[in-house]
Design a protein around this motif. Sequence first.
Motif, PDB file in Angstrom:
ATOM      1  N   LEU A 163       0.831  -1.206   0.000  1.00 38.11           N
ATOM      2  CA  LEU A 163       0.000   0.000   0.000  1.00 38.11           C
ATOM      3  C   LEU A 163       0.866   1.256   0.000  1.00 38.11           C
ATOM      4  O   LEU A 163       0.574   2.231  -0.707  1.00 38.11           O
ATOM      5  CB  LEU A 163      -0.923  -0.007   1.223  1.00 38.11           C
ATOM      6  N   LYS A 164       1.942   1.231   0.770  1.00 37.71           N
ATOM      7  CA  LYS A 164       2.854   2.372   0.793  1.00 37.71           C
ATOM      8  C   LYS A 164       3.535   2.548  -0.550  1.00 37.71           C
ATOM      9  O   LYS A 164       3.687   3.673  -1.052  1.00 37.71           O
ATOM     10  CB  LYS A 164       3.898   2.166   1.892  1.00 37.71           C
ATOM     11  N   ARG A 166       2.418   1.654  -3.480  1.00 40.27           N
ATOM     12  CA  ARG A 166       1.440   2.183  -4.448  1.00 40.27           C
ATOM     13  C   ARG A 166       1.288   3.690  -4.290  1.00 40.27           C
ATOM     14  O   ARG A 166       1.212   4.433  -5.278  1.00 40.27           O
ATOM     15  CB  ARG A 166       0.089   1.490  -4.255  1.00 40.27           C
ATOM     16  N   THR A 167       1.241   4.158  -3.053  1.00 39.81           N
ATOM     17  CA  THR A 167       1.115   5.598  -2.810  1.00 39.81           C
ATOM     18  C   THR A 167       2.320   6.359  -3.341  1.00 39.81           C
ATOM     19  O   THR A 167       2.188   7.416  -3.974  1.00 39.81           O
ATOM     20  CB  THR A 167       0.961   5.860  -1.297  1.00 39.81           C
ATOM     21  N   LYS A 170       2.231   6.576  -7.104  1.00 35.22           N
ATOM     22  CA  LYS A 170       1.307   7.611  -7.558  1.00 35.22           C
ATOM     23  C   LYS A 170       1.946   8.984  -7.443  1.00 35.22           C
ATOM     24  O   LYS A 170       1.744   9.858  -8.296  1.00 35.22           O
ATOM     25  CB  LYS A 170       0.028   7.558  -6.727  1.00 35.22           C
ATOM     26  N   ASP A 171       2.743   9.166  -6.396  1.00 30.17           N
ATOM     27  CA  ASP A 171       3.384  10.472  -6.197  1.00 30.17           C
ATOM     28  C   ASP A 171       4.369  10.794  -7.304  1.00 30.17           C
ATOM     29  O   ASP A 171       4.565  11.959  -7.645  1.00 30.17           O
ATOM     30  CB  ASP A 171       4.104  10.503  -4.844  1.00 30.17           C
TER      31      ASP A 171
END
Length: 265
Positions: A163-164, A166-167, A170-171
Amino acid sequence: MRLGPKTLVAFVLYLISFTTYVITYETEALIPFSVISSFAFWIGVGLTIPTSFYYTTFVKVKKGLPYLLTMSTYLLFHVLLYGIFYNVILTEGLGQKILFYPFFSLGFGVAVPTSPPLFLYWVSTSPGFWTFIGPFESDTTPYSLFVGIILSLLLGANVVTLLKLRTLIKDVKKSLLTLTAIPTLAIVSGTSCCLSLPSIVLYVIGIASGSIYSILGILASPIFFALSYYGLPLASVALLLVNLRDMNRWTRKIETYLAVKGRSS
Protein backbone atom coordinates in the motif's frame (compact mmCIF):
# COMPACT_ATOMS: atom_id res chain seq x y z
CA MET A 1 33.04 -18.95 19.50
CA ARG A 2 31.11 -16.71 21.88
CA LEU A 3 27.36 -17.15 21.90
CA GLY A 4 25.02 -14.19 22.28
CA PRO A 5 22.37 -13.96 25.03
CA LYS A 6 19.56 -14.95 22.68
CA THR A 7 21.43 -18.00 21.46
CA LEU A 8 22.24 -19.09 25.01
CA VAL A 9 18.62 -18.72 26.11
CA ALA A 10 17.46 -20.65 23.05
CA PHE A 11 19.96 -23.42 23.80
CA VAL A 12 18.72 -23.67 27.40
CA LEU A 13 15.13 -23.84 26.18
CA TYR A 14 16.04 -26.66 23.78
CA LEU A 15 17.60 -28.56 26.70
CA ILE A 16 14.48 -28.02 28.81
CA SER A 17 12.32 -29.21 25.93
CA PHE A 18 14.30 -32.40 25.39
CA THR A 19 14.60 -33.09 29.13
CA THR A 20 10.86 -32.85 29.71
CA TYR A 21 10.38 -35.03 26.63
CA VAL A 22 12.58 -37.73 28.18
CA ILE A 23 10.73 -37.46 31.51
CA THR A 24 7.45 -38.34 29.83
CA TYR A 25 8.72 -41.90 29.41
CA GLU A 26 8.65 -42.31 33.20
CA THR A 27 5.48 -40.45 34.12
CA GLU A 28 1.81 -40.44 33.30
CA ALA A 29 1.59 -36.64 33.43
CA LEU A 30 1.71 -36.30 29.66
CA ILE A 31 -0.23 -33.06 29.36
CA PRO A 32 1.92 -30.74 31.54
CA PHE A 33 5.22 -32.13 30.27
CA SER A 34 4.07 -32.01 26.65
CA VAL A 35 3.02 -28.38 27.09
CA ILE A 36 6.33 -27.45 28.76
CA SER A 37 8.39 -29.29 26.13
CA SER A 38 6.54 -27.72 23.21
CA PHE A 39 6.51 -24.18 24.63
CA ALA A 40 10.22 -24.34 25.44
CA PHE A 41 11.13 -25.69 22.02
CA TRP A 42 9.13 -23.24 19.92
CA ILE A 43 10.08 -20.22 22.02
CA GLY A 44 13.66 -21.33 21.42
CA VAL A 45 12.98 -21.47 17.67
CA GLY A 46 11.47 -17.99 17.85
CA LEU A 47 14.60 -16.69 19.57
CA THR A 48 16.79 -18.37 16.96
CA ILE A 49 15.14 -16.34 14.18
CA PRO A 50 17.22 -13.19 13.50
CA THR A 51 15.98 -10.03 15.23
CA SER A 52 15.90 -8.29 11.83
CA PHE A 53 12.93 -10.46 10.87
CA TYR A 54 10.79 -9.13 13.73
CA TYR A 55 12.00 -5.60 13.09
CA THR A 56 11.04 -5.80 9.41
CA THR A 57 7.69 -7.52 9.88
CA PHE A 58 6.48 -5.89 13.11
CA VAL A 59 8.55 -3.13 14.75
CA LYS A 60 9.00 -0.76 11.82
CA VAL A 61 5.66 -1.55 10.13
CA LYS A 62 2.75 0.84 10.59
CA LYS A 63 0.31 -1.24 12.60
CA GLY A 64 -2.92 0.26 11.33
CA LEU A 65 -6.11 -1.42 10.17
CA PRO A 66 -4.62 -3.06 7.01
CA TYR A 67 -1.85 -4.71 9.04
CA LEU A 68 -4.02 -5.85 11.93
CA LEU A 69 -6.85 -7.03 9.69
CA THR A 70 -4.51 -9.00 7.44
CA MET A 71 -2.72 -10.59 10.39
CA SER A 72 -5.82 -11.55 12.34
CA THR A 73 -7.77 -12.79 9.33
CA TYR A 74 -5.00 -15.02 8.09
CA LEU A 75 -4.12 -16.37 11.54
CA LEU A 76 -7.77 -17.23 12.15
CA PHE A 77 -7.91 -19.01 8.79
CA HIS A 78 -4.64 -20.83 9.42
CA VAL A 79 -5.61 -22.01 12.91
CA LEU A 80 -9.27 -22.82 12.33
CA LEU A 81 -9.76 -23.59 8.65
CA TYR A 82 -6.46 -24.53 7.01
CA GLY A 83 -6.60 -28.15 8.16
CA ILE A 84 -10.13 -28.47 6.83
CA PHE A 85 -8.87 -27.87 3.30
CA TYR A 86 -6.56 -30.86 3.65
CA ASN A 87 -9.38 -33.05 4.90
CA VAL A 88 -11.81 -31.93 2.20
CA ILE A 89 -9.30 -32.50 -0.61
CA LEU A 90 -8.24 -35.87 0.74
CA THR A 91 -11.82 -37.05 1.28
CA GLU A 92 -13.18 -35.88 -2.05
CA GLY A 93 -10.04 -37.05 -3.85
CA LEU A 94 -10.58 -40.57 -2.55
CA GLY A 95 -14.16 -40.57 -3.83
CA GLN A 96 -15.84 -40.26 -0.45
CA LYS A 97 -18.91 -38.09 -0.01
CA ILE A 98 -19.05 -35.36 2.61
CA LEU A 99 -22.47 -34.74 4.10
CA PHE A 100 -22.62 -31.53 6.11
CA TYR A 101 -24.51 -31.43 9.39
CA PRO A 102 -24.71 -28.71 12.05
CA PHE A 103 -22.09 -29.51 14.68
CA PHE A 104 -19.26 -27.67 16.39
CA SER A 105 -16.74 -29.04 18.86
CA LEU A 106 -13.36 -28.15 20.31
CA GLY A 107 -10.86 -30.41 22.01
CA PHE A 108 -7.33 -30.63 23.35
CA GLY A 109 -4.96 -33.56 23.52
CA VAL A 110 -1.38 -34.77 23.60
CA ALA A 111 0.50 -37.52 21.82
CA VAL A 112 2.33 -40.42 23.44
CA PRO A 113 6.09 -39.74 23.27
CA THR A 114 7.84 -41.25 20.29
CA SER A 115 11.34 -42.66 20.20
CA PRO A 116 14.19 -40.07 20.42
CA PRO A 117 14.83 -39.99 16.64
CA LEU A 118 11.26 -38.69 16.25
CA PHE A 119 11.57 -36.01 18.92
CA LEU A 120 11.13 -33.18 16.42
CA TYR A 121 7.95 -34.77 15.08
CA TRP A 122 6.53 -35.18 18.59
CA VAL A 123 7.31 -31.64 19.69
CA SER A 124 5.80 -30.37 16.42
CA THR A 125 2.47 -32.16 16.88
CA SER A 126 1.88 -32.33 20.64
CA PRO A 127 -0.05 -30.85 22.31
CA GLY A 128 -2.75 -29.93 19.84
CA PHE A 129 -6.25 -28.56 19.49
CA TRP A 130 -8.84 -30.12 17.25
CA THR A 131 -11.92 -28.40 15.87
CA PHE A 132 -14.95 -30.00 14.26
CA ILE A 133 -17.22 -27.86 12.08
CA GLY A 134 -19.86 -30.28 10.92
CA PRO A 135 -17.95 -33.24 9.48
CA PHE A 136 -14.82 -31.17 8.90
CA GLU A 137 -11.88 -31.48 11.27
CA SER A 138 -9.00 -29.06 11.64
CA ASP A 139 -6.02 -29.77 13.90
CA THR A 140 -3.84 -27.00 15.30
CA THR A 141 -0.41 -28.23 16.29
CA PRO A 142 2.58 -26.31 17.72
CA TYR A 143 4.24 -26.34 14.30
CA SER A 144 1.18 -25.11 12.40
CA LEU A 145 0.54 -22.38 14.98
CA PHE A 146 4.16 -21.18 14.90
CA VAL A 147 4.28 -21.09 11.10
CA GLY A 148 0.85 -19.42 11.07
CA ILE A 149 2.17 -16.60 13.28
CA ILE A 150 5.25 -16.15 11.09
CA LEU A 151 3.14 -16.06 7.94
CA SER A 152 0.69 -13.63 9.55
CA LEU A 153 3.52 -11.22 10.36
CA LEU A 154 4.86 -11.51 6.82
CA LEU A 155 1.49 -11.04 5.17
CA GLY A 156 0.68 -8.00 7.30
CA ALA A 157 4.04 -6.43 6.48
CA ASN A 158 3.68 -7.26 2.78
CA VAL A 159 0.23 -5.68 2.55
CA VAL A 160 1.26 -2.49 4.38
CA THR A 161 4.43 -2.18 2.31
CA LEU A 162 2.51 -2.73 -0.92
CA LEU A 163 0.00 0.00 0.00
CA LYS A 164 2.85 2.37 0.79
CA LEU A 165 4.59 1.49 -2.45
CA ARG A 166 1.44 2.18 -4.45
CA THR A 167 1.12 5.60 -2.81
CA LEU A 168 4.73 6.47 -3.58
CA ILE A 169 4.33 5.37 -7.18
CA LYS A 170 1.31 7.61 -7.56
CA ASP A 171 3.38 10.47 -6.20
CA VAL A 172 5.97 10.07 -8.92
CA LYS A 173 3.31 9.36 -11.55
CA LYS A 174 4.69 5.98 -12.48
CA SER A 175 2.76 3.01 -13.80
CA LEU A 176 1.23 0.97 -10.98
CA LEU A 177 1.21 -2.17 -13.07
CA THR A 178 4.87 -2.05 -14.03
CA LEU A 179 6.28 -1.73 -10.55
CA THR A 180 3.77 -3.64 -8.42
CA ALA A 181 2.56 -6.50 -10.61
CA ILE A 182 5.30 -8.86 -9.40
CA PRO A 183 4.97 -7.99 -5.68
CA THR A 184 1.19 -8.30 -5.85
CA LEU A 185 1.43 -11.64 -7.61
CA ALA A 186 3.86 -12.91 -4.99
CA ILE A 187 1.51 -11.95 -2.15
CA VAL A 188 -1.44 -13.68 -3.80
CA SER A 189 0.54 -16.84 -4.47
CA GLY A 190 2.06 -16.85 -1.01
CA THR A 191 -1.08 -16.44 1.08
CA SER A 192 -2.65 -19.29 3.03
CA CYS A 193 0.18 -21.69 2.18
CA CYS A 194 -1.30 -22.16 -1.27
CA LEU A 195 1.89 -23.81 -2.44
CA SER A 196 1.03 -26.90 -0.44
CA LEU A 197 -2.49 -27.40 -1.79
CA PRO A 198 -1.41 -28.58 -5.28
CA SER A 199 0.91 -31.05 -3.61
CA ILE A 200 -1.96 -32.46 -1.56
CA VAL A 201 -3.94 -32.88 -4.77
CA LEU A 202 -1.03 -34.85 -6.21
CA TYR A 203 -0.91 -36.91 -3.02
CA VAL A 204 -4.60 -37.78 -3.42
CA ILE A 205 -4.05 -38.80 -7.02
CA GLY A 206 -1.14 -40.95 -5.98
CA ILE A 207 -3.04 -42.94 -3.36
CA ALA A 208 -6.25 -43.13 -5.37
CA SER A 209 -4.76 -44.33 -8.64
CA GLY A 210 -2.91 -47.62 -8.81
CA SER A 211 -1.39 -46.83 -12.20
CA ILE A 212 0.06 -43.53 -11.04
CA TYR A 213 1.21 -45.15 -7.81
CA SER A 214 3.11 -47.78 -9.75
CA ILE A 215 4.87 -45.08 -11.78
CA LEU A 216 5.38 -42.44 -9.12
CA GLY A 217 4.96 -44.20 -5.81
CA ILE A 218 6.56 -41.30 -4.03
CA LEU A 219 3.32 -39.35 -4.46
CA ALA A 220 1.58 -41.79 -2.16
CA SER A 221 4.35 -41.99 0.41
CA PRO A 222 4.23 -40.51 3.90
CA ILE A 223 7.49 -38.73 3.06
CA PHE A 224 5.83 -36.72 0.29
CA PHE A 225 2.89 -35.82 2.53
CA ALA A 226 5.28 -34.77 5.29
CA LEU A 227 7.20 -32.56 2.86
CA SER A 228 3.91 -30.99 1.76
CA TYR A 229 2.70 -30.31 5.28
CA TYR A 230 6.00 -29.21 6.80
CA GLY A 231 8.18 -28.02 3.94
CA LEU A 232 5.86 -26.10 1.65
CA PRO A 233 4.55 -23.65 4.26
CA LEU A 234 8.21 -22.78 4.82
CA ALA A 235 8.47 -22.18 1.07
CA SER A 236 5.61 -19.68 1.47
CA VAL A 237 7.61 -17.97 4.22
CA ALA A 238 10.64 -17.72 1.92
CA LEU A 239 8.52 -16.36 -0.93
CA LEU A 240 6.98 -13.65 1.22
CA LEU A 241 10.37 -12.72 2.68
CA VAL A 242 11.84 -12.22 -0.79
CA ASN A 243 8.77 -10.27 -1.85
CA LEU A 244 8.94 -7.99 1.20
CA ARG A 245 12.65 -7.37 0.64
CA ASP A 246 12.05 -6.40 -2.99
CA MET A 247 9.19 -4.02 -2.13
CA ASN A 248 11.24 -2.39 0.64
CA ARG A 249 14.05 -1.85 -1.86
CA TRP A 250 11.66 -0.18 -4.30
CA THR A 251 10.22 1.94 -1.49
CA ARG A 252 13.67 3.21 -0.46
CA LYS A 253 14.56 4.03 -4.07
CA ILE A 254 11.39 6.02 -4.66
CA GLU A 255 11.64 7.81 -1.29
CA THR A 256 15.23 8.78 -2.16
CA TYR A 257 14.09 10.05 -5.57
CA LEU A 258 11.31 12.14 -4.02
CA ALA A 259 13.69 13.55 -1.41
CA VAL A 260 16.23 14.57 -4.06
CA LYS A 261 13.50 16.00 -6.28
CA GLY A 262 12.07 17.96 -3.33
CA ARG A 263 15.45 19.54 -2.52
CA SER A 264 16.08 20.48 -6.14
CA SER A 265 12.69 22.08 -6.75
